[in-house]
Each structure stands twice: as structure tokens, then as C-alpha cells.
Design an enzyme around this catalytic site. Structure first.
Site, PDB file in Angstrom:
ATOM      1  CE1 TYR A 118       0.049   0.902  14.880  1.00 53.56           C
ATOM      2  CE2 TYR A 118      -0.716   1.763  16.994  1.00 53.56           C
ATOM      3  CZ  TYR A 118      -0.906   0.956  15.883  1.00 53.56           C
ATOM      4  OH  TYR A 118      -2.063   0.209  15.778  1.00 53.56           O
TER       5      TYR A 118
ATOM      6  CB  VAL B 235      -1.015   0.043   1.173  1.00 55.90           C
ATOM      7  CG1 VAL B 235      -2.106  -0.978   0.983  1.00 55.90           C
ATOM      8  CG2 VAL B 235      -0.322  -0.106   2.521  1.00 55.90           C
TER       9      VAL B 235
ATOM     10  CB  SER C 298      -4.707   2.768  16.919  1.00 56.40           C
ATOM     11  OG  SER C 298      -4.332   2.316  18.210  1.00 56.40           O
TER      12      SER C 298
ATOM     13  CB  ALA D  39       2.890  10.440  15.039  1.00 61.73           C
TER      14      ALA D  39
END
Ligand SMILES: NC(=O)c1ccc[n+]([C@@H]2O[C@H](COP(=O)([O-])OP(=O)(O)OC[C@H]3O[C@@H](n4cnc5c(N)ncnc54)[C@H](O)[C@@H]3O)[C@@H](O)[C@H]2O)c1
Length: 252
Positions: free
Chosen positions: A159, A67, A145, A161
Site C-alpha cells: 500500500y 479502475v 496517503s 509503495a
């Protein structure tokens, strides 16, 4: 009154579909009637998903794509959109997680985290949105999250951020494209039992669960249920929201 929880005739692209939450969402979408394009960087899990789905008479196409690779993503979106007569739903789930203290984090680790967990959503939606707008219908679901809200205390600032960045991106998309018939929402999972969380120390899990109202770790199905709701027309007036699915870890 007619509340539509099904996904009949829908064509959904799901990234991160080899395993874990993405796989749970891909399977649930098919069970609720959608034709699914399952995308992941890992081919093995995709092949297994394809075989099991076809055995059950469900419609599954697989695409081995990174991706973060813009040309691969563009080719997949445009080709599958043409082939299936229009992708109307995106569940952007692919993600990575690792831990480094900020002062010890290699620059490449930061860059890759942002690229996989944040920029991938731009790569996908850039090509999907104009197609959806032409048909005046589209649903975007981004898995963020709870770390994107509360931050990290365990070496996952990059992660947090990236996940935090997804929320205003999706809200902007919801504002800018809502009038064109496109809804966009985030899901904020708490701790979910997948390969990503296997590295967590037993003591840390115990401490987390002791303060959690529901007192159990989540399962991919818990997130899939929320994704089916957000994908279906039962949520047709839900736009620009963050739905935290975290056993009550966060209440806002
Ligand atoms: N498990 C949790 O507790 C939890 C909590 C909050 C959010 N999330 C998020 O949910 C999503 C799914 O996580 P999971 O727990 O199922 O983890 P997982 O590691 O089991 O699955 C992640 C999937 O993403 C794929 N992927 C990774 N990089 C990719 C790339 N560049 N291109 C295409 N595919 C790629 C992986 O191959 C894998 O199949 C992630 O975005 C994760 O950040 C998970």
C-alpha cells in the site's frame, strides 16, 4: 480581487465515489456547483448517491467501472467527455488496503494493490490529459496517503509503495502538462474514519491519536474541503504539490 472557490460549470469525474472519502468529495463537488460523474466498482453506493443528489437538484451521473480495467476506463472517459462536453476535473480516489507481511504476501495481492492504487491513475489520465490539453484546462487531484511518505510498520508495504509512487507520477504530470493548462496535485490523508479503517484495533487508534496534534480521527469532509480548494480556481497557482490533510501527523 476575485478568488474563485466555486466549481460552477465544472464537470468532474470522481472515482471511489460509492462511499468514504470519494463519496465525500463527489458530494462536496456537487454542492459547490459541479456536475459529477461518480465512478466506482460498487454499484449500490453509486445508485444511492445518484438518487440523493437528484433529489437535491444536483447533477450526478454514475458509472460502474473497475479502475484497473483499461478498456472500461477508456470507454467511460471518452464517452462521458463527449456526452458532457468535456471533463475538466479528475479526483482519483478509488483505493484498497490490506495487510500482509512481505514474506507472506501472495504475488496477486501485491499486483492488485499496485493496479488499483497506482496504475489506475495512469489508466485514467492517459485518456483524460489529451482531451483537457485540447481545451487548455484541466485539474487532476490524486488521493495518496501519508503512508506514501513515511512507509508502513503494519504489513502494508505494498500500500505504501503504491501511494508513494503516485506522488512523483503526479509531479511528472504537473511538469509535463502544466504548460497546457493542466494542474495536478496530491492529497495525503492521515487516518480518516471510513470503512477502510474500521479494521484498525482500538489500541492502535489510541496510540496514533496520542501523538497527533489535533487529537482526532479525520472525516471524509476534511479531505473533501481540501479537494474543493484544489479543484477550484482559488488554487490556480498550486501545481505539483502534496497537500497532507492529517491533523498535523506529518509536517513538511
Ligand atoms: N481512510 C483512510 O484513513 C485513508 C488514509 C489515506 C488514504 N486513503 C485513501 O483514500 C481513498 C479512499 O479511501 P476510503 O477511506 O474512502 O476507503 P473506502 O474503502 O471507504 O472507499 C474506497 C472506494 O474505492 C472503491 N474501489 C476499490 N477498488 C476499486 C476499483 N478497482 N475500481 C473502482 N472503485 C474501486 C471502493 O468500492 C470504495 O467505494 C483510497 O485511495 C485510500 O487509499 C484513505
Amino acid at each position: 480581487m476575485s478568488i474563485q472557490f466555486h466549481l460552477q460549470d465544472r464537470k468532474a469525474l470522481v472515482t471511489g465515489a460509492s462511499q468514504g472519502i470519494g463519496r465525500g468529495i463527489a458530494e462536496a463537488f456537487m454542492e459547490f456547483g459541479a456536475e459529477v460523474i461518480a465512478c466506482d466498482i460498487k454499484e449500490e453506493g453509486l445508485k444511492d448517491l445518484e438518487k440523493k443528489s437528484i433529489d437535491k437538484g444536483l447533477k450526478c451521473h454514475i458509472c460502474t467501472v473497475d479502475v484497473t480495467d483499461r478498456s472500461q476506463v477508456k470507454e467511460m472517459v471518452l464517452e462521458m467527455d463527449d456526452k458532457l462536453g468535456g471533463i475538466d476535473t479528475l479526483a482519483s480516489v478509488a483505493g484498497i488496503h490490506n495487510r500482509y507481511n512481505i514474506d507472506e504476501m501472495p504475488d496477486e495481492i501485491w499486483d492488485r494493490m499496485i493496479s488499483v492504487n497506482l496504475t489506475s491513475c495512469f489508466n485514467l489520465t492517459k485518456h483524460l490529459l489529451p482531451r483537457m490539453a485540447k481545451r487548455k484546462y484541466g485539474v487532476i487531484i490524486q488521493v495518496a496517503s501519508v503512508a506514501g511518505i513515511v512507509g508502513s510498520v503494519t504489513g502494508a508495504s505494498h500500500y505504501a509503495a503504491a501511494k508513494g509512487g503516485l506522488i512523483p507520477y503526479i509531479r511528472s504530470l504537473a511538469k509535463e502538462w502544466g504548460s497546457k493548462g493542466i494542474r495536478a496535485n496530491c492529497i495525503g490523508p492521515g487516518l480518516i474514519d471510513t470503512e477502510m479503517t474500521q479494521v484498525m484495533q482500538e489500541l492502535a487508534v489510541k496510540a496514533y491519536l496520542s501523538g497527533l496534534p489535533l487529537g482526532r480521527i479525520g472525516k471524509p469532509e476534511d479531505i473533501a474541503g481540501a479537494a474543493v480548494y484544489l479543484a477550484s480556481d482559488a488554487s490556480s497557482y498550486v501545481n505539483g504539490q502534496l497537500l497532507n490533510v492529517c491533523g498535523g501527523y506529518l509536517m513538511a
